[in-house]
Every structure is written in structure tokens, then in C-alpha cells.
Scaffold this active site. Structure first.
Site, PDB file in Angstrom:
ATOM      1  N   ASP A  36       0.861  -1.191   0.000  1.00  0.00           N
ATOM      2  CA  ASP A  36       0.000   0.000   0.000  1.00  0.00           C
ATOM      3  C   ASP A  36       0.888   1.229   0.000  1.00  0.00           C
ATOM      4  N   GLU A  87      -8.112   4.244  -6.186  1.00  0.00           N
ATOM      5  CA  GLU A  87      -8.840   5.437  -5.767  1.00  0.00           C
ATOM      6  C   GLU A  87     -10.304   5.031  -5.795  1.00  0.00           C
ATOM      7  N   THR A 137     -16.191  -3.373  -8.643  1.00  0.00           N
ATOM      8  CA  THR A 137     -17.414  -2.770  -8.126  1.00  0.00           C
ATOM      9  C   THR A 137     -18.602  -3.045  -9.042  1.00  0.00           C
ATOM     10  N   ASP A 138     -19.810  -2.975  -8.464  1.00  0.00           N
ATOM     11  CA  ASP A 138     -21.020  -3.098  -9.296  1.00  0.00           C
ATOM     12  C   ASP A 138     -21.232  -1.848 -10.160  1.00  0.00           C
ATOM     13  N   GLU A 139     -20.498  -0.765  -9.853  1.00  0.00           N
ATOM     14  CA  GLU A 139     -20.709   0.478 -10.613  1.00  0.00           C
ATOM     15  C   GLU A 139     -20.289   0.350 -12.071  1.00  0.00           C
ATOM     16  N   TYR A 162     -14.722   7.315 -11.920  1.00  0.00           N
ATOM     17  CA  TYR A 162     -14.351   6.181 -11.065  1.00  0.00           C
ATOM     18  C   TYR A 162     -14.774   4.864 -11.697  1.00  0.00           C
ATOM     19  N   LYS A 166     -12.567   1.657 -13.159  1.00  0.00           N
ATOM     20  CA  LYS A 166     -12.670   0.275 -12.653  1.00  0.00           C
ATOM     21  C   LYS A 166     -13.062  -0.675 -13.795  1.00  0.00           C
ATOM     22  N   ASN A 192     -20.155  -1.189   0.344  1.00  0.00           N
ATOM     23  CA  ASN A 192     -19.777  -1.730   1.656  1.00  0.00           C
ATOM     24  C   ASN A 192     -19.989  -0.677   2.737  1.00  0.00           C
ATOM     25  N   PRO A 217     -26.123  16.291   4.408  1.00  0.00           N
ATOM     26  CA  PRO A 217     -26.368  16.604   2.995  1.00  0.00           C
ATOM     27  C   PRO A 217     -26.768  15.382   2.176  1.00  0.00           C
ATOM     28  N   ASN A 261     -31.257   6.297  -0.242  1.00  0.00           N
ATOM     29  CA  ASN A 261     -30.288   7.045   0.574  1.00  0.00           C
ATOM     30  C   ASN A 261     -30.948   7.771   1.746  1.00  0.00           C
ATOM     31  N   GLY A 296     -24.303  13.148 -12.916  1.00  0.00           N
ATOM     32  CA  GLY A 296     -24.320  11.769 -13.428  1.00  0.00           C
ATOM     33  C   GLY A 296     -24.652  10.733 -12.372  1.00  0.00           C
TER      34      GLY A 296
HETATM   35  P1  NAD Z   1     -10.109   2.775   0.174  1.00  0.00           P
HETATM   36  O1  NAD Z   1     -10.090   4.069  -0.574  1.00  0.00           O
HETATM   37  O2  NAD Z   1     -10.599   2.740   1.576  1.00  0.00           O
HETATM   38  O3  NAD Z   1      -8.633   2.144   0.192  1.00  0.00           O
HETATM   39  C1  NAD Z   1      -7.811   2.122  -0.943  1.00  0.00           C
HETATM   40  C2  NAD Z   1      -6.395   1.753  -0.504  1.00  0.00           C
HETATM   41  O4  NAD Z   1      -5.579   1.677  -1.693  1.00  0.00           O
HETATM   42  C3  NAD Z   1      -5.763   2.790   0.422  1.00  0.00           C
HETATM   43  O5  NAD Z   1      -5.157   2.154   1.529  1.00  0.00           O
HETATM   44  C4  NAD Z   1      -4.725   3.470  -0.470  1.00  0.00           C
HETATM   45  O6  NAD Z   1      -3.583   3.938   0.239  1.00  0.00           O
HETATM   46  C5  NAD Z   1      -4.374   2.361  -1.449  1.00  0.00           C
HETATM   47  N1  NAD Z   1      -3.850   2.901  -2.712  1.00  0.00           N
HETATM   48  C6  NAD Z   1      -4.429   3.842  -3.498  1.00  0.00           C
HETATM   49  N2  NAD Z   1      -3.651   4.105  -4.557  1.00  0.00           N
HETATM   50  C7  NAD Z   1      -2.565   3.291  -4.454  1.00  0.00           C
HETATM   51  C8  NAD Z   1      -1.397   3.086  -5.254  1.00  0.00           C
HETATM   52  N3  NAD Z   1      -1.187   3.789  -6.392  1.00  0.00           N
HETATM   53  N4  NAD Z   1      -0.497   2.167  -4.849  1.00  0.00           N
HETATM   54  C9  NAD Z   1      -0.680   1.475  -3.696  1.00  0.00           C
HETATM   55  N5  NAD Z   1      -1.743   1.634  -2.888  1.00  0.00           N
HETATM   56  C10 NAD Z   1      -2.677   2.529  -3.280  1.00  0.00           C
HETATM   57  O7  NAD Z   1     -10.932   1.779  -0.751  1.00  0.00           O
HETATM   58  P2  NAD Z   1     -11.937   0.598  -0.334  1.00  0.00           P
HETATM   59  O8  NAD Z   1     -13.271   1.169  -0.111  1.00  0.00           O
HETATM   60  O9  NAD Z   1     -11.297  -0.239   0.700  1.00  0.00           O
HETATM   61  O10 NAD Z   1     -11.997  -0.204  -1.714  1.00  0.00           O
HETATM   62  C11 NAD Z   1     -11.063  -1.238  -1.994  1.00  0.00           C
HETATM   63  C12 NAD Z   1     -11.341  -1.806  -3.368  1.00  0.00           C
HETATM   64  O11 NAD Z   1     -12.654  -2.343  -3.412  1.00  0.00           O
HETATM   65  C13 NAD Z   1     -11.240  -0.787  -4.497  1.00  0.00           C
HETATM   66  O12 NAD Z   1     -10.626  -1.404  -5.596  1.00  0.00           O
HETATM   67  C14 NAD Z   1     -12.690  -0.437  -4.794  1.00  0.00           C
HETATM   68  O13 NAD Z   1     -12.849  -0.059  -6.125  1.00  0.00           O
HETATM   69  C15 NAD Z   1     -13.375  -1.755  -4.498  1.00  0.00           C
HETATM   70  N6  NAD Z   1     -14.787  -1.656  -4.058  1.00  0.00           N
HETATM   71  C16 NAD Z   1     -15.133  -0.823  -3.044  1.00  0.00           C
HETATM   72  C17 NAD Z   1     -16.450  -0.788  -2.599  1.00  0.00           C
HETATM   73  C18 NAD Z   1     -16.898   0.088  -1.439  1.00  0.00           C
HETATM   74  O14 NAD Z   1     -18.093   0.158  -1.145  1.00  0.00           O
HETATM   75  N7  NAD Z   1     -16.007   0.751  -0.728  1.00  0.00           N
HETATM   76  C19 NAD Z   1     -17.406  -1.594  -3.205  1.00  0.00           C
HETATM   77  C20 NAD Z   1     -17.012  -2.432  -4.268  1.00  0.00           C
HETATM   78  C21 NAD Z   1     -15.687  -2.457  -4.668  1.00  0.00           C
HETATM   79  O1  TDX Z   2     -22.818  13.333   1.432  1.00  0.00           O
HETATM   80  C1  TDX Z   2     -23.325  12.454   0.690  1.00  0.00           C
HETATM   81  N1  TDX Z   2     -24.657  12.508   0.404  1.00  0.00           N
HETATM   82  C2  TDX Z   2     -25.278  11.605  -0.419  1.00  0.00           C
HETATM   83  O2  TDX Z   2     -26.489  11.709  -0.655  1.00  0.00           O
HETATM   84  C3  TDX Z   2     -22.539  11.384   0.125  1.00  0.00           C
HETATM   85  C4  TDX Z   2     -21.062  11.279   0.416  1.00  0.00           C
HETATM   86  C5  TDX Z   2     -23.189  10.479  -0.697  1.00  0.00           C
HETATM   87  N2  TDX Z   2     -24.506  10.591  -0.983  1.00  0.00           N
HETATM   88  C6  TDX Z   2     -25.160   9.587  -1.843  1.00  0.00           C
HETATM   89  C7  TDX Z   2     -24.461   9.287  -3.162  1.00  0.00           C
HETATM   90  C8  TDX Z   2     -24.766   7.805  -3.376  1.00  0.00           C
HETATM   91  O3  TDX Z   2     -26.025   7.666  -4.003  1.00  0.00           O
HETATM   92  O4  TDX Z   2     -25.126   8.361  -1.109  1.00  0.00           O
HETATM   93  C9  TDX Z   2     -24.868   7.238  -1.959  1.00  0.00           C
HETATM   94  C10 TDX Z   2     -23.587   6.560  -1.501  1.00  0.00           C
HETATM   95  O5  TDX Z   2     -22.508   7.430  -1.793  1.00  0.00           O
HETATM   96  P1  TDX Z   2     -20.989   7.003  -1.512  1.00  0.00           P
HETATM   97  O6  TDX Z   2     -20.855   6.610  -0.088  1.00  0.00           O
HETATM   98  O7  TDX Z   2     -20.108   8.092  -2.044  1.00  0.00           O
HETATM   99  O8  TDX Z   2     -20.855   5.663  -2.357  1.00  0.00           O
HETATM  100  P2  TDX Z   2     -21.068   5.337  -3.927  1.00  0.00           P
HETATM  101  O9  TDX Z   2     -20.895   6.532  -4.763  1.00  0.00           O
HETATM  102  O10 TDX Z   2     -22.371   4.592  -4.053  1.00  0.00           O
HETATM  103  O11 TDX Z   2     -19.819   4.330  -4.172  1.00  0.00           O
HETATM  104  C11 TDX Z   2     -19.439   3.340  -3.200  1.00  0.00           C
HETATM  105  O12 TDX Z   2     -19.929   2.068  -3.535  1.00  0.00           O
HETATM  106  C12 TDX Z   2     -19.357   1.420  -4.647  1.00  0.00           C
HETATM  107  C13 TDX Z   2     -17.928   3.291  -3.028  1.00  0.00           C
HETATM  108  O13 TDX Z   2     -17.428   4.578  -2.708  1.00  0.00           O
HETATM  109  C14 TDX Z   2     -17.262   2.753  -4.268  1.00  0.00           C
HETATM  110  O14 TDX Z   2     -15.858   2.632  -4.082  1.00  0.00           O
HETATM  111  C15 TDX Z   2     -17.835   1.407  -4.584  1.00  0.00           C
HETATM  112  O15 TDX Z   2     -17.291   0.898  -5.781  1.00  0.00           O
END
Ligand code: NAD
Ligand code: TDX
Length: 355
Positions: A36, A87, A137-139, A162, A166, A192, A217, A261, A296
Site C-alpha cells: 500500500d 482510488e 465494483t457493481d458500478e 471512477y 474500474k 460496503n 447533505p 439514501n 451523473g
Molecule cells: P479505500 O479508498 O478505503 O482504500 C484504498 C487503498 O488503496 C488505500 O489504503 C490506499 O492507500 C491504497 N492505494 C491507493 N492508490 C494506491 C497506489 N497507487 N499504490 C498502492 N496503494 C494505493 O478503498 P476501499 O473502499 O477499501 O476499496 C477497496 C477496493 O474495493 C477498491 O478497488 C474499490 O474499487 C473496491 N470496491 C469498493 C467498494 C466500497 O463500497 N467501498 C465496493 C465495491 C468495490
Molecule cells: O454526502 C453524501 N450525500 C449523499 O447523498 C454522500 C457522500 C453520498 N450521498 C449519496 C451518493 C450515493 O447515491 O449516497 C450514496 C452513496 O454514496 P458514496 O458513499 O459516495 O458511495 P457510492 O458513490 O455509491 O460508491 C461506493 O460504492 C461502490 C464506493 O465509494 C465505491 O468505491 C464502490 O465501488
């Protein structure tokens, strides 16, 4: 891959990667190398419960650094890669897509090339058993209307910088599987939530703002739907995909918890009101404020996870009610984890309004 011993986890200092590492150290006999670069989203304190284990090691490396990535492969000789480094915040990808292109696409390419070169040097069983698991991701599937669910066959249709990055990385991983015979598996998961979630994301941001008595918000009408999965359920699913998934296959992972939401925010307010009432006794729902929509903004995500359930025997253990309550409790009990983030890395300001 029943003999896997050393797992290279990228992004292990992030939200989901750290849950994967805690699961691997606590519930398997695997050794873990956490690769990392420690961006703003990382936090090594998240790994405090496992960092003393002799089966854990840490490499501060950028996945875009081919020389360093090759060194890590050569030094640690992993049996599998679980690639989570990315990211991950949609709003930040709207404000500045460059890091998303560089890390999520170029970084994945660098990692694939390093894995390919490393595996070429393996022989016999180790070469056959090697796995490259890409966590996505499902996105990538785009936005649903009121009906339907994403399956593994759904056409890719990413709509944010984003999700486009992905989707590109998913395509690269499949291409390395088809063209170079790299044994790849993929998983695409829904939103998650849980402990150690960086407070730019909806659930932790609303908990922290709710506690502070600030406006909550909600983007647009608040009718957008996400399908929520407790992070520890995802971590278990990921290890099953990596250790038992069929080479070349992808698996959708989701929690069967579709919630609008605004309803998520209301439920968070109710938990907070119960656990720590406002001094004026008023409900925190009064703090909800509808703000300009995300550009979007995908309307709805919903995952059909039946393939993972059928083929891997995975099922989520946490309901949304129990998981949300645990999460709120965790943020109340762990202010020493999130307070420094607010004071240094991110103070809760609106992101991703676009130009
Ligand atoms: P996060 O942003 O919490 O963590 C990302 C980690 O990657 C960080 O520790 C960061 O330091 C590291 N990182 C970023 N750029 C890097 C680089 N260039 N080299 C080495 N390390 C680097 O993300 P998360 O929420 O834990 O998500 C993890 C993975 O799961 C991602 O690939 C994301 O797309 C995927 N994902 C996330 C969600 C979600 O709801 N959070 C859902 C589905 C899939
Ligand atoms: O302040 C807020 N108000 C709001 O209404 C924020 C931060 C988000 N939202 C809405 C946007 C989305 O519809 O809530 C929903 C969830 O937003 P996020 O937490 O930013 O998640 P999302 O954009 O759905 O993406 C997340 O799930 C899929 C993760 O960040 C991604 O990494 C993953 O791939």
C-alpha cells in the site's frame, strides 16, 4: 488453490483491504503481505490487531512503480494476489479524474505485468495454483431503473470517471487471462459499510455530522438506491473467490439490502438518537438537508449474488439493521480513529459538485 500460503494484498491499509487482512490473519493460516502506498484513504492503525503477527508484513509501495512491485513479488513469492488498491471515491473522481486513471488503470496494468513475469518463473504446481484476484465494483454495470438486478452477464456501462476506471481495469485483467494465460478471478461488489470506513462516504459522514449537530447533505431527492453489504461479509466472500473461484470467472457480491439514501440517513439518525440523544432532545432527522445532486448520479444498484452463493457457499451473515447498529456503535466508541482524519485529511466538506 488449496495450498496458498502467502497472499499479496494491495490496498490493505484501506477500508476493505484491511478487513480482508484481519480475516486472513484471524481465520486462516495464510501469511499476508500488505502492499500500500498510504494515500489519504489509508490508515495503518486500522491494522493494529494484526500488525504484530509474524504472518503479516507491510510494504509501502505504489502499484505504479514497476521496479518496486517486481521486487515485492520476488522477495515475498506470493501464491496469490488480491488486488484492492484503488482510488475509490466517486465524488473525488468528478473533481479530479487523473489519480483514478493513473492508479486504477495504469497501476493495475503494472501489477498484471509484474504478476505475469513472476508467474513465468514459477514451476509445476505453484505456477498452476497462482491466482490474480481483481476486486471491483457493481458500478461498472451502470445505473438501474426501478426493476432488475446486475448479474455477471450484465453489459458494462460505467458512467463516472471512477466506474470507467474500474471497468477499464476489469477489462485489462480479463485480457491478461485470455491472452497470457494469467489465472485471474474477478469480483464485483455493491456498497460496503462498517468499521474503519473513511468519512467521505455516505454512512460514516452522516454519523459524524449527525453527532456534530451539522446538516446532513442528501444529494438530489435522496431516492437513489444502494445495495449495502457489511464489510466483513465482503471480506469472507473475497477469500472464497480467491481460494475457490474458477479461473476466468467473475462473481457478483451483494447484501440484498436495497435502501434509498434518505432512508439510510433516517435510520442512522434513529440509532444515534437512541444511543446518544441530542441535548435539546430533538430528532436528528431535523438535520437532513437536500442538496445539489451529484453529476451523473447513478439511480439504483442491485446485485444478484446467486452465483457466489451457489458456487462458493457464501452468504452474508449481517442484516442491514444489525450491521448499521454495530457501525454506529463503532463510530461512537472509536472517535480516536476518525477524529484525526477530520483534523488533517478531510474535514467533511462537499466534494464532487463538478464544474
Ligand atoms: P479505500 O479508498 O478505503 O482504500 C484504498 C487503498 O488503496 C488505500 O489504503 C490506499 O492507500 C491504497 N492505494 C491507493 N492508490 C494506491 C497506489 N497507487 N499504490 C498502492 N496503494 C494505493 O478503498 P476501499 O473502499 O477499501 O476499496 C477497496 C477496493 O474495493 C477498491 O478497488 C474499490 O474499487 C473496491 N470496491 C469498493 C467498494 C466500497 O463500497 N467501498 C465496493 C465495491 C468495490
Ligand atoms: O454526502 C453524501 N450525500 C449523499 O447523498 C454522500 C457522500 C453520498 N450521498 C449519496 C451518493 C450515493 O447515491 O449516497 C450514496 C452513496 O454514496 P458514496 O458513499 O459516495 O458511495 P457510492 O458513490 O455509491 O460508491 C461506493 O460504492 C461502490 C464506493 O465509494 C465505491 O468505491 C464502490 O465501488
Amino acid at each position: 488453490m488449496t495450498e496458498a500460503k502467502t497472499i499479496l494484498v494491495t490496498g490493505g491499509a484501506g477500508f476493505i483491504g484491511s478487513a480482508v487482512i484481519r480475516h486472513l490473519i484471524a481465520d486462516t493460516d495464510a501469511s499476508v503481505v500488505n502492499l500500500d502506498m498510504l494515500t489519504y484513504a489509508a490508515n495503518l492503525e486500522t491494522l493494529a490487531s494484526v500488525s504484530g503477527s509474524e504472518r503479516y508484513s507491510f510494504e509501502r509501495v505504489d502499484i505504479r512503480d514497476a521496479t518496486e512491485v517486481a521486487r515485492v513479488f520476488s522477495q515475498h513469492q506470493p501464491d496469490a494476489v488480491m488486488h484492492l488498491a484503488a482510488e475509490s471515491h466517486v465524488d473525488r473522481s468528478i473533481d479530479g479524474p487523473d489519480d483514478f486513471i493513473q492508479t486504477n488503470i495504469v497501476g493495475t496494468y503494472v501489477l498484471l505485468e509484474a504478476a505475469r513475469a513472476y508467474r513465468e518463473g514459477l514451476t509445476g504446481g505453484a505456477r498452476d495454483a497462482f491466482r490474480f484476484h481483481h476486486i471491483s465494483t457493481d458500478e461498472v454495470f451502470g445505473s438501474l431503473g426501478d426493476e432488475g438486478m446486475f448479474t455477471e452477464e450484465t453489459r458494462y456501462d460505467p458512467r463516472s470517471p471512477y466506474s470507467a476506471s474500474k471497468a477499464a481495469s476489469d477489462h485489462l485483467v480479463r485480457a491478461w487471462g485470455e491472452t497470457y494465460g494469467l489465472p485471474v478471478v474477478l469480483s464485483n461488489c455493491s456498497n460496503n459499510y462498517g468499521p474503519y470506513h473513511f468519512p467521505e462516504k455516505l454512512i460514516p459522514l452522516m454519523i459524524i455530522k449527525g453527532l456534530a449537530g451539522e446538516a446532513l447533505p442528501v444529494y438530489g431527492t435522496g431516492e437513489n438506491v444502494r445495495d449495502w453489504l457489511y464489510v466483513e461479509d465482503h471480506a469472507r466472500a473475497l477469500w472464497l473467490v480467491c481460494s475457490r473461484g474458477q479461473v476466468g470467472e467473475s462473481y457478483n457480491i451483494g447484501g440484498k439490502n436495497e435502501v434509498q439514501n434518505v432512508e439510510v440517513v433516517r435510520r442512522l439518525c434513529q440509532h444515534l438518537d437512541q444511543m446518544t440523544p441530542r441535548v435539546d432532545g430533538k430528532p436528528r432527522e431535523d438535520q437532513i438537508s437536500f442538496v445539489t445532486d451529484r453529476p451523473g448520479h447513478d439511480f439504483r444498484y442491485a446485485i444478484d449474488a446467486s452465483k457466489a452463493e451457489r458456487e462458493l457457499g457464501w452468504t452474508p451473515l449481517e442484516t442491514f439493521e444489525s450491521g448499521l447498529e454495530k457501525t454506529v456503535r463503532w463510530y461512537l466508541d472509536n472517535e480516536d480513529w476518525w477524529r484525526p482524519i477530520l483534523d488533517g485529511k478531510y474535514a467533511g466538506q462537499r466534494l464532487g459538485v463538478g464544474g
